[in-house]
Design an enzyme around this catalytic site. Structure first.
Site: not given
Ligand code: 5GP
Length: 125
Positions: A40, A97, A110
């Protein structure tokens, strides 16, 4: 705020809600084991998230509890998304991460797939 990756899986997390269809996402790929969708808040021209369909917090959790078929399916899905999005020739980066030091914000495993430009050094110094 980074998550505590030692906590048990919490199925109210945002990616669990995307998997259940409660929240929309821009889907890139889906099969029995994995879902891929656009981040997003993209940090590169191509920024895709690939998640396993099962309830796993992190790579270490998945590798400990995941069935062989789930692990194979997830890894193959990541490669397919890279190929199908034209990333192999120019190159790309995978990132998972984990927990506090890793800066993980969503407590469902993820893999970030970044591409579309030269991505610079591996880590900020
Ligand atoms: P992390 O920091 O946990 O590795 O990354 C989480 C990722 O999820 C971030 O890059 C953030 O932009 C993405 N993200 C968070 N909420 C949403 C959402 O509701 N939809 C999508 N498509 N991505 C999300």
């Amino acid at each position: 705020m980074p998550i505590d990756a030692t906590l048990p899986y919490d199925d109210s997390n945002i990616f669990a809600r995307i998997l259940r269809g409660e929240i929309p996402s821009k889907k890139v790929y889906e099969d029995e084991f994995a879902l891929a969708f656009h981040d997003i808040s993209p940090a590169a021209p191509i920024h895709i998230l690939v998640i396993p369909k099962g309830p796993y917090v992190s790579w270490d959790d998945f590798s400990a509890r995941g069935a062989d078929a789930e692990i194979a399916g997830f890894v193959r899905a990541i490669g397919k998304v890279a190929r199908d999005n034209g990333l192999v020739a120019p190159g790309y980066r995978l990132l998972a991460n984990t927990g506090g030091h890793g800066g993980q914000e969503v407590p469902h495993l993820h893999v970030h797939l970044f591409g579309g430009r030269a991505l610079g050094p591996m880590l900020a110094r």
